[in-house]
Write an enzyme that holds these catalytic residues in place. Structure first.
Site, mmCIF file in Angstrom:
data_model
loop_
_atom_site.group_PDB
_atom_site.id
_atom_site.type_symbol
_atom_site.label_atom_id
_atom_site.label_comp_id
_atom_site.label_asym_id
_atom_site.label_seq_id
_atom_site.Cartn_x
_atom_site.Cartn_y
_atom_site.Cartn_z
ATOM 1 N N ASP A 1 -16.554 -30.721 46.107
ATOM 2 C CA ASP A 1 -17.220 -30.809 44.799
ATOM 3 C C ASP A 1 -16.407 -31.524 43.739
ATOM 4 O OD1 ASP A 1 -15.199 -29.015 44.310
ATOM 5 O OD2 ASP A 1 -16.499 -27.260 44.139
ATOM 6 N N GLU B 1 -18.756 -28.757 53.501
ATOM 7 C CA GLU B 1 -18.743 -27.694 52.479
ATOM 8 C C GLU B 1 -19.908 -27.889 51.491
ATOM 9 O OE1 GLU B 1 -15.785 -26.710 49.148
ATOM 10 O OE2 GLU B 1 -14.870 -25.685 50.839
ATOM 11 N N GLU C 1 -17.536 -29.260 38.645
ATOM 12 C CA GLU C 1 -17.745 -29.140 40.098
ATOM 13 C C GLU C 1 -19.161 -28.718 40.462
ATOM 14 O OE1 GLU C 1 -15.149 -27.860 38.448
ATOM 15 O OE2 GLU C 1 -13.439 -28.989 39.251
ATOM 16 N N HIS D 1 -6.065 -23.762 37.565
ATOM 17 C CA HIS D 1 -6.156 -25.152 37.093
ATOM 18 C C HIS D 1 -7.543 -25.560 36.618
ATOM 19 C CE1 HIS D 1 -8.529 -26.649 40.482
ATOM 20 N NE2 HIS D 1 -7.894 -25.747 41.188
ATOM 21 N N ARG E 1 -10.857 -26.734 34.837
ATOM 22 C CA ARG E 1 -11.131 -27.411 33.569
ATOM 23 C C ARG E 1 -11.855 -26.521 32.562
ATOM 24 N NH1 ARG E 1 -10.487 -32.400 36.098
ATOM 25 N NH2 ARG E 1 -10.297 -34.200 34.721
ATOM 26 N N HIS F 1 -0.008 -26.609 38.838
ATOM 27 C CA HIS F 1 -0.750 -27.855 39.050
ATOM 28 C C HIS F 1 -0.238 -28.911 38.049
ATOM 29 C CE1 HIS F 1 -4.176 -30.583 39.149
ATOM 30 N NE2 HIS F 1 -4.673 -29.923 40.180
HETATM 31 C C1 UD1 Z 1 -9.429 -31.930 40.592
HETATM 32 C C2 UD1 Z 1 -10.909 -31.643 40.801
HETATM 33 C C3 UD1 Z 1 -11.134 -30.158 41.006
HETATM 34 C C4 UD1 Z 1 -10.237 -29.611 42.110
HETATM 35 C C5 UD1 Z 1 -8.803 -29.991 41.834
HETATM 36 C C6 UD1 Z 1 -7.926 -29.575 42.983
HETATM 37 C C7 UD1 Z 1 -12.522 -33.027 39.608
HETATM 38 C C8 UD1 Z 1 -13.219 -33.295 38.347
HETATM 39 N N1 UD1 Z 1 -11.649 -32.034 39.609
HETATM 40 O O1 UD1 Z 1 -9.043 -31.315 39.383
HETATM 41 O O2 UD1 Z 1 -12.486 -29.938 41.372
HETATM 42 O O3 UD1 Z 1 -10.365 -28.212 42.131
HETATM 43 O O4 UD1 Z 1 -8.688 -31.418 41.680
HETATM 44 O O5 UD1 Z 1 -6.577 -29.519 42.615
HETATM 45 O O6 UD1 Z 1 -12.747 -33.719 40.577
HETATM 46 N N2 UD1 Z 1 -2.056 -35.053 38.572
HETATM 47 C C9 UD1 Z 1 -0.872 -35.610 38.937
HETATM 48 N N3 UD1 Z 1 -0.578 -35.724 40.275
HETATM 49 C C10 UD1 Z 1 -1.424 -35.316 41.244
HETATM 50 C C11 UD1 Z 1 -2.635 -34.732 40.858
HETATM 51 C C12 UD1 Z 1 -2.963 -34.622 39.534
HETATM 52 O O7 UD1 Z 1 -0.081 -35.995 38.100
HETATM 53 O O8 UD1 Z 1 -1.101 -35.438 42.430
HETATM 54 C C13 UD1 Z 1 -2.376 -34.940 37.127
HETATM 55 C C14 UD1 Z 1 -2.746 -36.298 36.513
HETATM 56 O O9 UD1 Z 1 -2.284 -36.312 35.191
HETATM 57 C C15 UD1 Z 1 -4.266 -36.274 36.546
HETATM 58 C C16 UD1 Z 1 -4.508 -34.810 36.228
HETATM 59 O O10 UD1 Z 1 -3.510 -34.094 36.959
HETATM 60 O O11 UD1 Z 1 -4.845 -37.172 35.624
HETATM 61 C C17 UD1 Z 1 -5.874 -34.303 36.550
HETATM 62 O O12 UD1 Z 1 -6.278 -34.650 37.872
HETATM 63 P P1 UD1 Z 1 -7.859 -34.613 38.226
HETATM 64 O O13 UD1 Z 1 -8.033 -34.934 39.660
HETATM 65 O O14 UD1 Z 1 -8.607 -35.407 37.234
HETATM 66 O O15 UD1 Z 1 -8.256 -33.120 37.930
HETATM 67 P P2 UD1 Z 1 -7.781 -31.766 38.577
HETATM 68 O O16 UD1 Z 1 -7.647 -30.791 37.474
HETATM 69 O O17 UD1 Z 1 -6.625 -32.013 39.461
HETATM 70 N N1 UDP Z 2 -2.248 -25.149 47.644
HETATM 71 C C1 UDP Z 2 -1.055 -25.733 48.058
HETATM 72 N N2 UDP Z 2 0.037 -25.663 47.232
HETATM 73 C C2 UDP Z 2 0.003 -25.045 46.027
HETATM 74 C C3 UDP Z 2 -1.227 -24.462 45.609
HETATM 75 C C4 UDP Z 2 -2.321 -24.539 46.444
HETATM 76 O O1 UDP Z 2 -0.964 -26.294 49.142
HETATM 77 O O2 UDP Z 2 1.031 -25.019 45.328
HETATM 78 C C5 UDP Z 2 -3.406 -25.259 48.529
HETATM 79 C C6 UDP Z 2 -4.159 -23.972 48.791
HETATM 80 O O3 UDP Z 2 -3.640 -23.289 49.911
HETATM 81 C C7 UDP Z 2 -5.586 -24.461 49.023
HETATM 82 C C8 UDP Z 2 -5.664 -25.704 48.195
HETATM 83 O O4 UDP Z 2 -4.338 -26.091 47.878
HETATM 84 O O5 UDP Z 2 -5.815 -24.826 50.361
HETATM 85 C C9 UDP Z 2 -6.444 -25.429 46.951
HETATM 86 O O6 UDP Z 2 -6.316 -26.489 46.094
HETATM 87 P P1 UDP Z 2 -6.621 -26.373 44.550
HETATM 88 O O7 UDP Z 2 -6.408 -24.969 44.087
HETATM 89 O O8 UDP Z 2 -5.843 -27.453 43.900
HETATM 90 O O9 UDP Z 2 -8.156 -26.774 44.474
HETATM 91 P P2 UDP Z 2 -9.536 -25.996 44.632
HETATM 92 O O10 UDP Z 2 -9.538 -25.315 45.946
HETATM 93 O O11 UDP Z 2 -9.655 -25.075 43.463
HETATM 94 O O12 UDP Z 2 -10.545 -27.086 44.545
#
Ligand code: UD1
Ligand code: UDP
Length: 368
Positions: A95, A117, A131, A207, A209, A240
């Site tokens: 999602d 999923e 999401e 984490h 939003r 995160h």
């Molecule tokens: C995204 C997904 C969310 C998912 C989550 C898993 C969307 C809108 N959101 O949220 O559904 O649950 O990923 O973790 O698709 N960043 C880094 N390095 C990384 C990853 C992220 O620096 O490896 C920072 C960057 O500043 C980036 C910000 O995190 O711009 C947000 O990343 P983004 O993918 O937009 O949103 P998430 O909150 O990670």
């Molecule tokens: N996870 C990980 N390292 C961490 C935190 C989470 O590997 O420090 C794994 C966790 O076991 C799960 C996945 O990341 O499988 C979940 O990701 P996240 O919480 O970022 O996203 P969501 O599931 O909410 O979309």
């Protein structure tokens, strides 16, 4: 059959890795992998752990990125990859904005898409934001729906998705978890090595939003006060990298001797830390599915969840994202041993570890 698997974030890669592995292990499939890299570091670590071979990398991530940035980059650039590869089927997962934009790019090119999923719902378009809309929009665009549970399949039927397009597979996260949980692992970091020794370990991830801002501050204050008032408790929070999360956590949780604010963990150590946890406090989707399978009570810091199966099974509980809800929910579980025992049953409503096999069987049956 040529299958293109698309993934952008950490959870997509964890949950798609077993599918890619299964397809590659069988004859009859040519598998291509395209990373959108909506996440960069978080994604790359999963790709390395599962040794996923990457064919295309759209490298879209920017610090503090906006949803329209991700959507437009993925839409345009995945279009080029589709043109180049001409896959018979594309697989998307979950999602995220990658999921939705990739499904839309495929629809525009009349390429069939399978949604791994599929069918999770809250029916509240603000929670989780964005999401809930990402998965609803993806499901109307997709052609094959791999529902992790019977409830998810029921949602899809209720939305007039044809029965022939729905398959209940279990969640591929269990395939990944079973693989990684049985791999041996020794913590090198002394802090993680001793975590949970003589103390009750609360493992936190958060984490979402829709909690950003004042609610996220309440969540952090609740964690701090809980540790403060319970000397036998320690809290470990791999944070995160989203800047909206980091700045609040650093401001409100740093500097307490029994609170460890650490970098995101790779999946292997994370799963092994989960095994040591007394309870899990989270707003993550994937963690809500993994913790029950390991017999860890999960307190979910959200007002609604699209994963009610673990709540029904008695191993998860919604505590909301307010200070009062979190403090009273966690305290209650810390104080009431019987209640804790009731929740600490290893139940697993999310799959038997064979979800990827069912998805591969289905793709093979399409006979392209
Ligand atoms: C995204 C997904 C969310 C998912 C989550 C898993 C969307 C809108 N959101 O949220 O559904 O649950 O990923 O973790 O698709 N960043 C880094 N390095 C990384 C990853 C992220 O620096 O490896 C920072 C960057 O500043 C980036 C910000 O995190 O711009 C947000 O990343 P983004 O993918 O937009 O949103 P998430 O909150 O990670
Ligand atoms: N996870 C990980 N390292 C961490 C935190 C989470 O590997 O420090 C794994 C966790 O076991 C799960 C996945 O990341 O499988 C979940 O990701 P996240 O919480 O970022 O996203 P969501 O599931 O909410 O979309």
């Amino acid at each position: 059959m040529k299958v293109l698997a698309v993934m952008g974030t950490r959870p997509e890669a964890i949950k798609m890795a077993p599918v890619v592995r299964e397809l590659k292990a069988r004859g009859g499939f040519t598998v291509r992998v395209c990373l959108t890299a909506q996440h960069r570091e978080l994604l790359d670590r999963v790709i390395e752990l599962f040794r996923i071979p990457v064919d295309h990398d759209l490298n879209v991530m920017r610090p503090g990125q906006s949803l329209d940035h991700i959507t437009s980059r993925v839409l345009v650039e995945l279009g080029h990859v589709l043109q180049l590869e001409s896959p018979d089927v594309v697989l998307v997962h979950g999602d995220t904005t990658t999921t939705f934009a990739a499904a839309l790019a495929c629809y525009y090119r009349s390429t069939p898409v399978g949604h791994v999923e599929a069918g999770l719902r809250t029916y509240d378009k603000q929670r989780p934001f964005p999401e809930e809309m990402n998965r609803r929009l993806s499901d109307v665009l997709c052609d094959y729906h791999y529902a992790p549970t019977p409830l998810a399949a029921q949602h899809l039927r209720g939305e007039h998705i044809p029965e022939a397009q729905i398959l209940v597979t279990g969640n591929t996260v269990i395939d990944a978890l079973l693989d990684v949980a049985q791999r041996p692992y020794e913590f090198e970091d002394p802090l993680l090595k001793s975590a949970g020794d003589g103390r009750r370990l609360i493992l936190v991830t958060a984490h979402r939003r829709e909690s950003f801002g004042e609610r996220f501050e309440q969540m952090c204050r609740a964690m701090r006060d809980l540790v403060q008032r319970n000397p036998g408790v320690e809290l470990v929070y791999p944070v995160h990298p989203n800047p909206n999360v980091r700045c609040v956590v650093d401001a409100l949780l740093a500097g307490h001797e029994r609170i460890s604010i650490i970098e995101p963990l790779e999946y292997l150590p994370f799963v092994h830390l989960l095994k040591k946890a007394y309870l899990v406090l989270t707003d993550s989707g994937g963690v809500q599915e993994e913790a029950p399978a390991l017999g860890k009570p999960v307190l979910v810091m959200r007002e609604v969840t699209e994963r009610p199966e673990a709540i029904t099974a008695g191993t998860a509980m919604l505590v909301g994202n307010t200070y009062e809800g979190i403090v009273s929910g966690v305290q209650c579980l810390l104080d009431d041993a019987e209640r804790y025992r009731g929740m600490a049953n290893a139940v697993n409503p999310y799959g038997d570890g064979l979800a990827s096999k069912r998805i591969a069987d289905h793709l093979a049956s399409l006979g392209v």
